[in-house]
Design a protein around this motif. Sequence first.
Motif, PDB file in Angstrom:
ATOM      1  N   GLN A   1     124.522 -59.268  -4.114  1.00 18.17           N
ATOM      2  CA  GLN A   1     125.233 -57.997  -4.271  1.00 18.17           C
ATOM      3  C   GLN A   1     124.311 -56.888  -4.749  1.00 18.17           C
ATOM      4  OE1 GLN A   1     128.680 -57.325  -3.659  1.00 18.17           O
ATOM      5  NE2 GLN A   1     128.333 -59.171  -2.490  1.00 18.17           N
ATOM      6  N   ARG A   2     123.164 -56.747  -4.130  1.00 17.42           N
ATOM      7  CA  ARG A   2     122.251 -55.673  -4.511  1.00 17.42           C
ATOM      8  C   ARG A   2     122.867 -54.330  -4.132  1.00 17.42           C
ATOM      9  NH1 ARG A   2     116.959 -58.836  -2.699  1.00 17.42           N
ATOM     10  NH2 ARG A   2     116.727 -60.000  -4.621  1.00 17.42           N
ATOM     11  N   GLY A   3     123.062 -53.497  -5.141  1.00 17.43           N
ATOM     12  CA  GLY A   3     123.618 -52.169  -4.902  1.00 17.43           C
ATOM     13  C   GLY A   3     125.136 -52.109  -4.911  1.00 17.43           C
TER      14      GLY A   3
ATOM     15  N   ILE B   1     129.691 -54.461   1.763  1.00 19.25           N
ATOM     16  CA  ILE B   1     128.530 -55.271   1.429  1.00 19.25           C
ATOM     17  C   ILE B   1     127.519 -55.179   2.546  1.00 19.25           C
ATOM     18  CG2 ILE B   1     127.734 -57.586   0.843  1.00 19.25           C
ATOM     19  CD1 ILE B   1     130.730 -58.170   0.108  1.00 19.25           C
ATOM     20  N   HIS B   2     126.300 -54.783   2.218  1.00 19.28           N
ATOM     21  CA  HIS B   2     125.209 -54.721   3.178  1.00 19.28           C
ATOM     22  C   HIS B   2     124.410 -56.017   3.041  1.00 19.28           C
ATOM     23  CE1 HIS B   2     126.211 -50.548   3.741  1.00 19.28           C
ATOM     24  NE2 HIS B   2     126.178 -50.381   2.431  1.00 19.28           N
TER      25      HIS B   2
ATOM     26  N   ASP C   1     131.927 -57.708  -6.754  1.00 21.15           N
ATOM     27  CA  ASP C   1     131.725 -59.140  -6.863  1.00 21.15           C
ATOM     28  C   ASP C   1     131.781 -59.570  -8.317  1.00 21.15           C
ATOM     29  OD1 ASP C   1     130.947 -61.730  -5.785  1.00 21.15           O
ATOM     30  OD2 ASP C   1     129.056 -61.408  -6.800  1.00 21.15           O
ATOM     31  N   GLY C   2     132.485 -60.631  -8.586  1.00 18.62           N
ATOM     32  CA  GLY C   2     132.344 -61.229  -9.895  1.00 18.62           C
ATOM     33  C   GLY C   2     133.589 -61.371 -10.725  1.00 18.62           C
TER      34      GLY C   2
END
Length: 95
Positions: free
Chosen positions: A63-65, A90-91, A70-71
């Motif tokens: 989940q960068r950025g 999500i990329h 998420d979570g």
Amino acid sequence: MKEKHEVTYEYKSLDCYKKLAVAINGMTPGPTISAVQGDTIVVDVINNLLMENVAIHWHGIRQRGTPWSDGTDGVTQCAIMPGLGHTCTIHITEC
């Protein structure tokens, strides 16, 4: 790729005894989303539970950025309250 996922109560027999369970699009566990590096996934999550908050966790996706998609409720993600929705974008940068 854009998908709509509704969180509902469903009667399931996960351990051979029918009981109420939380399902996504009628499935427990929820559906698999397939993607490859370079894809962008957009998922509308709708909480149709009566009195429970929902938080979504994407196993295996970095989940960068977008850590807010998420979570754990109250730690990295705000809860999706009953009757409300949240759009997760999500990329996929790594596989």
